[in-house]
Design a protein around this motif. Structure first.
Motif, mmCIF file in Angstrom:
data_model
loop_
_atom_site.group_PDB
_atom_site.id
_atom_site.type_symbol
_atom_site.label_atom_id
_atom_site.label_comp_id
_atom_site.label_asym_id
_atom_site.label_seq_id
_atom_site.Cartn_x
_atom_site.Cartn_y
_atom_site.Cartn_z
ATOM 1 N N MET A 1 0.845 -1.154 0.000
ATOM 2 C CA MET A 1 0.000 0.000 0.000
ATOM 3 C C MET A 1 0.905 1.235 0.000
ATOM 4 O O MET A 1 1.773 1.376 0.844
ATOM 5 C CB MET A 1 -0.880 -0.054 1.253
ATOM 6 N N LEU A 2 0.711 2.100 -0.981
ATOM 7 C CA LEU A 2 1.510 3.316 -1.120
ATOM 8 C C LEU A 2 0.713 4.541 -0.684
ATOM 9 O O LEU A 2 -0.467 4.661 -1.001
ATOM 10 C CB LEU A 2 1.969 3.487 -2.563
ATOM 11 N N VAL A 3 1.379 5.439 0.046
ATOM 12 C CA VAL A 3 0.770 6.697 0.476
ATOM 13 C C VAL A 3 1.647 7.820 -0.049
ATOM 14 O O VAL A 3 2.851 7.867 0.231
ATOM 15 C CB VAL A 3 0.663 6.779 2.016
ATOM 16 N N ASN A 4 1.052 8.718 -0.804
ATOM 17 C CA ASN A 4 1.780 9.854 -1.357
ATOM 18 C C ASN A 4 2.045 10.868 -0.245
ATOM 19 O O ASN A 4 1.121 11.333 0.416
ATOM 20 C CB ASN A 4 0.973 10.500 -2.486
ATOM 21 N N VAL A 5 3.316 11.214 -0.039
ATOM 22 C CA VAL A 5 3.694 12.141 1.026
ATOM 23 C C VAL A 5 4.170 13.492 0.492
ATOM 24 O O VAL A 5 4.724 14.287 1.238
ATOM 25 C CB VAL A 5 4.760 11.521 1.958
ATOM 26 N N TYR A 108 8.264 9.692 -3.964
ATOM 27 C CA TYR A 108 7.553 10.476 -2.948
ATOM 28 C C TYR A 108 6.409 9.680 -2.321
ATOM 29 O O TYR A 108 5.510 10.257 -1.722
ATOM 30 C CB TYR A 108 7.016 11.774 -3.567
ATOM 31 N N SER A 109 6.458 8.367 -2.447
ATOM 32 C CA SER A 109 5.415 7.516 -1.882
ATOM 33 C C SER A 109 6.000 6.640 -0.779
ATOM 34 O O SER A 109 7.078 6.054 -0.940
ATOM 35 C CB SER A 109 4.796 6.625 -2.955
ATOM 36 N N LEU A 110 5.263 6.534 0.309
ATOM 37 C CA LEU A 110 5.650 5.698 1.432
ATOM 38 C C LEU A 110 5.003 4.326 1.260
ATOM 39 O O LEU A 110 3.783 4.226 1.140
ATOM 40 C CB LEU A 110 5.179 6.338 2.752
ATOM 41 N N ASN A 111 5.825 3.284 1.232
ATOM 42 C CA ASN A 111 5.326 1.911 1.118
ATOM 43 C C ASN A 111 5.072 1.404 2.536
ATOM 44 O O ASN A 111 5.992 1.002 3.252
ATOM 45 C CB ASN A 111 6.322 1.023 0.387
ATOM 46 N N ILE A 112 3.819 1.415 2.947
ATOM 47 C CA ILE A 112 3.447 1.059 4.312
ATOM 48 C C ILE A 112 3.729 -0.416 4.586
ATOM 49 O O ILE A 112 4.183 -0.778 5.678
ATOM 50 C CB ILE A 112 1.971 1.400 4.578
ATOM 51 N N ASP A 113 3.479 -1.276 3.615
ATOM 52 C CA ASP A 113 3.714 -2.715 3.812
ATOM 53 C C ASP A 113 5.189 -3.000 4.115
ATOM 54 O O ASP A 113 5.501 -3.799 4.998
ATOM 55 C CB ASP A 113 3.257 -3.506 2.588
ATOM 56 N N SER A 114 6.090 -2.343 3.408
ATOM 57 C CA SER A 114 7.523 -2.531 3.658
ATOM 58 C C SER A 114 7.922 -1.985 5.023
ATOM 59 O O SER A 114 8.743 -2.580 5.728
ATOM 60 C CB SER A 114 8.355 -1.846 2.580
ATOM 61 N N ASP A 117 6.746 -4.558 7.492
ATOM 62 C CA ASP A 117 7.578 -5.760 7.415
ATOM 63 C C ASP A 117 8.914 -5.556 8.130
ATOM 64 O O ASP A 117 9.402 -6.463 8.825
ATOM 65 C CB ASP A 117 7.832 -6.159 5.962
ATOM 66 N N ASN A 118 9.520 -4.389 7.966
ATOM 67 C CA ASN A 118 10.780 -4.089 8.651
ATOM 68 C C ASN A 118 10.596 -4.111 10.162
ATOM 69 O O ASN A 118 11.441 -4.626 10.899
ATOM 70 C CB ASN A 118 11.332 -2.733 8.220
ATOM 71 N N GLU A 119 9.496 -3.557 10.631
ATOM 72 C CA GLU A 119 9.240 -3.511 12.068
ATOM 73 C C GLU A 119 8.936 -4.903 12.618
ATOM 74 O O GLU A 119 9.352 -5.239 13.729
ATOM 75 C CB GLU A 119 8.084 -2.558 12.365
ATOM 76 N N ILE A 120 8.224 -5.726 11.868
ATOM 77 C CA ILE A 120 7.944 -7.100 12.296
ATOM 78 C C ILE A 120 9.257 -7.873 12.441
ATOM 79 O O ILE A 120 9.456 -8.606 13.411
ATOM 80 C CB ILE A 120 6.994 -7.810 11.310
ATOM 81 N N THR A 121 10.153 -7.698 11.496
ATOM 82 C CA THR A 121 11.442 -8.390 11.544
ATOM 83 C C THR A 121 12.217 -8.024 12.797
ATOM 84 O O THR A 121 12.804 -8.892 13.444
ATOM 85 C CB THR A 121 12.274 -8.057 10.281
ATOM 86 N N THR A 122 12.225 -6.753 13.169
ATOM 87 C CA THR A 122 12.983 -6.333 14.344
ATOM 88 C C THR A 122 12.294 -6.690 15.659
ATOM 89 O O THR A 122 12.953 -6.780 16.687
ATOM 90 C CB THR A 122 13.261 -4.822 14.321
ATOM 91 N N SER A 123 10.990 -6.910 15.649
ATOM 92 C CA SER A 123 10.286 -7.219 16.889
ATOM 93 C C SER A 123 9.924 -8.702 17.015
ATOM 94 O O SER A 123 9.193 -9.086 17.922
ATOM 95 C CB SER A 123 9.028 -6.365 17.008
#
Length: 174
Positions: A1-5, A108-114, A117-123
């Protein structure tokens, strides 16, 4: 999911708050897939901190079904993710910032899924146990020892004593 910032990067003091349904049936970690039992909505807050800079704050709670490391029984493990990440517009970022953001920014888009995923890996937990005194599986027959003993001979001789055992076995009368 991409969010334009783009709007957040260019509008000083702008705050954008959104809520998304995070409908993922399974998560993948270290090449294995685990079912997501339940999840809350993803709360996302983007705040402009300076021209070309933004702060991302995201919160997500979910429960994943992960097998016990000893007996392989599925354990429901809760995750409470709280993400805080600084973003820099690609045209204003130096090389270090671009490398740091490349995992979750696409232009200029934030990939929320990525980002999630990064946060899941660290936690991810180091060890998952169904209970602290889990007995695991029998190394001979594979029976779950939490349900009862299996009766297998699980004696394993000490490998340091192998040379002495050879001497005793060589001098044993037939």
């Amino acid at each position: 999911m991409l969010v334009n910032v783009t709007d957040v990067f260019t509008s000083e003091g702008k705050v954008l708050t959104q809520e998304f349904a995070w409908e993922t049936a399974e998560i993948t970690h270290d090449g294995s897939s685990y079912p997501v039992k339940s999840s809350s909505k993803l709360l996302l807050k983007l705040t402009n901190t300076a021209q070309g800079e933004a702060l991302v704050e995201a919160k997500l709670q979910f429960v994943a079904g992960i097998p016990c490391d000893r007996c392989l029984e599925e354990v429901e493990v809760p995750f409470d993710l709280s993400i805080v990440q600084k973003l820099v517009a690609p045209d204003r970022a130096d090389q270090d910032a671009l490398e740091e953001q490349e995992a979750f920014m696409e232009g200029y888009s934030l990939n929320i899924d990525s980002l999630i995923d990064n946060e899941i890996t660290t936690s991810w937990p180091m060890k998952v146990l169904c209970r602290p005194d889990c007995k695991g599986l029998c190394p001979v027959c594979g029976k779950d020892l939490n349900t009862g003993a299996c009766g297998c001979d699980t004696f394993v001789p000490d490998p340091r004593m192998a040379a002495i055992m050879d001497v005793f076995n060589a001098n044993k009368e037939v």
